[in-house]
Design a protein around this motif. Structure first.
Motif, PDB file in Angstrom:
ATOM      1  N   GLY A 298       0.816  -1.211   0.000  1.00  0.00           N
ATOM      2  CA  GLY A 298       0.000   0.000   0.000  1.00  0.00           C
ATOM      3  C   GLY A 298       0.845   1.255   0.000  1.00  0.00           C
ATOM      4  N   ALA A 299       0.221   2.365   0.399  1.00  0.00           N
ATOM      5  CA  ALA A 299       0.895   3.662   0.359  1.00  0.00           C
ATOM      6  C   ALA A 299       2.115   3.703   1.269  1.00  0.00           C
ATOM      7  CB  ALA A 299      -0.096   4.757   0.757  1.00  0.00           C
ATOM      8  N   LEU A 300       2.039   3.025   2.419  1.00  0.00           N
ATOM      9  CA  LEU A 300       3.168   3.034   3.353  1.00  0.00           C
ATOM     10  C   LEU A 300       4.404   2.398   2.733  1.00  0.00           C
ATOM     11  CD1 LEU A 300       4.127   3.703   6.227  1.00  0.00           C
ATOM     12  CD2 LEU A 300       3.337   1.438   6.929  1.00  0.00           C
ATOM     13  N   LYS A 301       4.220   1.305   1.982  1.00  0.00           N
ATOM     14  CA  LYS A 301       5.344   0.640   1.332  1.00  0.00           C
ATOM     15  C   LYS A 301       5.924   1.512   0.223  1.00  0.00           C
ATOM     16  CE  LYS A 301       8.202  -2.731   0.825  1.00  0.00           C
ATOM     17  NZ  LYS A 301       9.184  -3.046   1.902  1.00  0.00           N
ATOM     18  N   LEU A 302       5.070   2.200  -0.523  1.00  0.00           N
ATOM     19  CA  LEU A 302       5.559   3.091  -1.572  1.00  0.00           C
ATOM     20  C   LEU A 302       6.437   4.193  -0.976  1.00  0.00           C
ATOM     21  CD1 LEU A 302       2.301   3.511  -3.682  1.00  0.00           C
ATOM     22  CD2 LEU A 302       4.424   2.489  -4.494  1.00  0.00           C
ATOM     23  N   THR A 303       5.964   4.791   0.121  1.00  0.00           N
ATOM     24  CA  THR A 303       6.735   5.852   0.776  1.00  0.00           C
ATOM     25  C   THR A 303       8.041   5.314   1.340  1.00  0.00           C
ATOM     26  OG1 THR A 303       4.659   6.962   1.356  1.00  0.00           O
ATOM     27  CG2 THR A 303       6.629   7.661   2.532  1.00  0.00           C
ATOM     28  N   GLY A 304       7.963   4.140   1.970  1.00  0.00           N
ATOM     29  CA  GLY A 304       9.167   3.527   2.529  1.00  0.00           C
ATOM     30  C   GLY A 304      10.184   3.166   1.462  1.00  0.00           C
ATOM     31  N   PHE A 305       9.715   2.700   0.315  1.00  0.00           N
ATOM     32  CA  PHE A 305      10.625   2.337  -0.772  1.00  0.00           C
ATOM     33  C   PHE A 305      11.305   3.571  -1.340  1.00  0.00           C
ATOM     34  CE2 PHE A 305      11.367   0.998  -5.300  1.00  0.00           C
ATOM     35  CZ  PHE A 305      12.373   0.076  -5.017  1.00  0.00           C
TER      36      PHE A 305
ATOM     37  N   ARG B  58      12.020   6.217   0.339  1.00  0.00           N
ATOM     38  CA  ARG B  58      13.056   6.583   1.319  1.00  0.00           C
ATOM     39  C   ARG B  58      14.305   5.732   1.121  1.00  0.00           C
ATOM     40  NH1 ARG B  58      11.878   6.880   7.717  1.00  0.00           N
ATOM     41  NH2 ARG B  58      11.264   4.716   7.418  1.00  0.00           N
ATOM     42  N   GLU B  59      14.127   4.442   0.883  1.00  0.00           N
ATOM     43  CA  GLU B  59      15.282   3.561   0.651  1.00  0.00           C
ATOM     44  C   GLU B  59      16.072   4.011  -0.582  1.00  0.00           C
ATOM     45  OE1 GLU B  59      14.059  -0.491   0.367  1.00  0.00           O
ATOM     46  OE2 GLU B  59      12.894  -0.428   2.240  1.00  0.00           O
ATOM     47  N   LEU B  60      15.355   4.328  -1.654  1.00  0.00           N
ATOM     48  CA  LEU B  60      16.038   4.769  -2.878  1.00  0.00           C
ATOM     49  C   LEU B  60      16.786   6.078  -2.648  1.00  0.00           C
ATOM     50  CD1 LEU B  60      13.211   4.053  -5.514  1.00  0.00           C
ATOM     51  CD2 LEU B  60      15.310   2.732  -5.160  1.00  0.00           C
ATOM     52  N   MET B  61      16.183   6.991  -1.882  1.00  0.00           N
ATOM     53  CA  MET B  61      16.835   8.266  -1.593  1.00  0.00           C
ATOM     54  C   MET B  61      18.065   8.066  -0.719  1.00  0.00           C
ATOM     55  SD  MET B  61      13.360  10.512  -0.976  1.00  0.00           S
ATOM     56  CE  MET B  61      14.213  11.868  -0.171  1.00  0.00           C
TER      57      MET B  61
END
Length: 472
Positions: free
Chosen positions: A284-291, A293-296
């Motif tokens: 969901g949206a939480l995983k998209l945001t977390g991913f 952050r990982e890429l950044m």
């Protein structure tokens, strides 16, 4: 304007007096008298309609009692369409009113219009909508809640959703009471003054007995808490159906990208087809945001606040039409976030949304969004619930992360590639019609109906009399 109205009354009154004093009493002359506009008789109809547009809806409605001819002019549906269109500058506004008054005014279950779209008495509906009480709308999303007054253009506030109030172990009743009490306190309104429309996230997806019991328990708790707070009438309805109504549809598939999961919900005539199957992706949206952050972080861009990263996602991220082709392009873009210096992202912008189609990129073991929707469509096709397959070929996206640019087009493209032409022909994917507030606007359509709250709401007396109340 008042002088104009006096002139209308005087001219018609004078004409009536003169005709009543005449010796002719035949039925033809009586009919002619009824059609007189007095001194306004020589004026072309088109010009009279322009006059009515200028006087506005209230004064126009008053003129209908002058005589039959004025009543006929004032009752023209085009006049009231004009009033609605000038009331709001948004083009879809009138179309949403027409949809809701045509399809939703009789309540649930929604009846199909076998004889085509009925001719509606728009002048009467305009007046009824103006007098409708409206409602408090509480859109209890899976991530956060949006609330506000149905007469407003958009939600007036946001808070944590009721699922987050209190500990998980705390009784449902006390959590809900705390939640609703907080909403009413923030809105500074008394619960007993207005009906309330509560949207509920699709949960307990299965059609099993235990899932049915869980849904019933949540629904009963919501009604009980609100009636104990003296709310006069309650409408509890699932988010997916509301998102569909906001898109001016009663049947279709709603893809709701929630906080933790994404649900694919088939709906026929407003009813969730759980027997066909609600598909769920564990992303969901939480995983998209977390991913993101990982890429950044891989590029030494660090932000502690997930809220800031979510804002960056909303401002810079998109879904590529062709992921492999996008990798070779220059996709740099900048954004000033969190009061810091401007940051620049490149491939992270489209890699974030790509995990909806390739979850393995983020280490998630689940099917892709296109696969989940295709599976749902295949189940709908096999179920043969109606004479044709058109009902499930409209896909409506909902949820904040569903607003990513390019998502609707990419999903439509993938579905055409996955499904056979007999199923894929006619598929349309609609982006969230009102962004992250789409479900709230669906509730707004219901609570501003000319027939509200009657056919959609349950009163305290009805709740006590019925052992089971349908949750739509």
């Amino acid at each position: 304007m008042a002088r104009l109205l006096r002139k209308v009354w005087e001219s018609v009154s004078t004409r009536k007096n003169s005709t009543s004093s005449s010796s002719s009493s035949s039925s033809s002359s009586s009919s002619a008298t009824a059609s007189f506009l007095g001194a306004f008789d020589p004026i072309p109809t088109e010009l009279l309609m322009k006059i009515l547009r200028l006087v506005g809806p209230k004064e126009a409605a008053r003129l209908r009692v002058v005589c039959k001819a004025w009543r006929s002019l004032v009752a023209d549906n085009e006049l009231w369409i004009f009033f609605w269109q000038t009331q709001q500058q948004q083009e879809p506004y009138w179309e949403s009113i027409l949809f809701s008054e045509t399809h939703l005014r009789s309540g649930y279950p929604i009846q199909p219009l076998w004889g085509g779209v009925p001719q509606l008495p728009l002048m009467s509906i305009y007046g009824q909508r103006a007098q409708a009480p409206g409602a408090i709308i509480i859109d209890g999303g899976s991530g956060y809640c949006k609330f506000g007054w149905s007469k407003y253009d958009c939600p007036s506030g946001r808070s944590a959703t009721f699922l987050e109030f209190g500990n998980v172990e705390s009784p449902m009743y006390s959590r809900l009471h705390h939640f609703f009490g907080t909403i009413y306190s923030r809105m500074q309104v008394k619960p007993y003054l207005q009906p309330v429309v509560v949207s509920i996230p699709i949960c307990h997806y299965d059609d099993t007995e235990s899932a049915k019991a869980s849904r019933q328990q949540l629904k009963d708790a919501i009604y009980r808490v609100l009636f104990d707070m003296n709310v006069p009438a309650v409408c509890a309805i699932n988010q997916a159906s509301l998102a569909l109504y906001a898109a001016r549809r009663t049947s279709g598939i709603v893809v709701n990208i929630g906080f933790q999961v994404t649900s694919v919900v088939p709906i026929l005539s407003g009813k969730v087809m759980r027997k066909v199957g609600v598909e769920v992706m564990g992303l969901g949206a939480l995983k998209l945001t977390g991913f993101l952050r990982e890429l950044m972080q891989q590029n030494n861009i660090n932000f502690e606040s997930l809220y800031t990263i979510r804002t960056i996602k909303e401002q810079l991220c998109y879904v590529a039409a062709d992921y492999e082709a996008e990798l070779s392009k220059n996709t740099q873009a900048s954004f000033g976030a969190g009061g810091e210096e401007w940051l620049t992202l490149s491939k992270e912008r489209f890699q974030t949304g790509e995990i909806l189609f390739q979850p393995r990129l983020a280490g998630v073991r689940t099917m892709g969004l296109h696969q989940a929707v295709a599976l749902c469509m295949d189940h709908c096709h096999s179920a043969e619930l109606t004479g044709d397959d058109s009902w499930f070929k409209t896909v409506v996206l909902a949820g904040g992360s569903a607003c990513l640019p390019g998502l609707a087009g990419r999903l439509e493209k993938e579905l055409h590639g996955l499904l056979p032409p007999s199923v894929s022909n006619g598929i349309t994917v609609i982006p969230p019609p009102f962004g992250a507030d789409t479900a709230w606007f669906g509730a707004k359509l219901i609570s501003n109906l000319s027939t509200f709250p009657g056919p959609w709401c349950v009163t305290k007396k009805q709740f006590r009399q019925k052992s089971k109340v349908k949750l739509w």
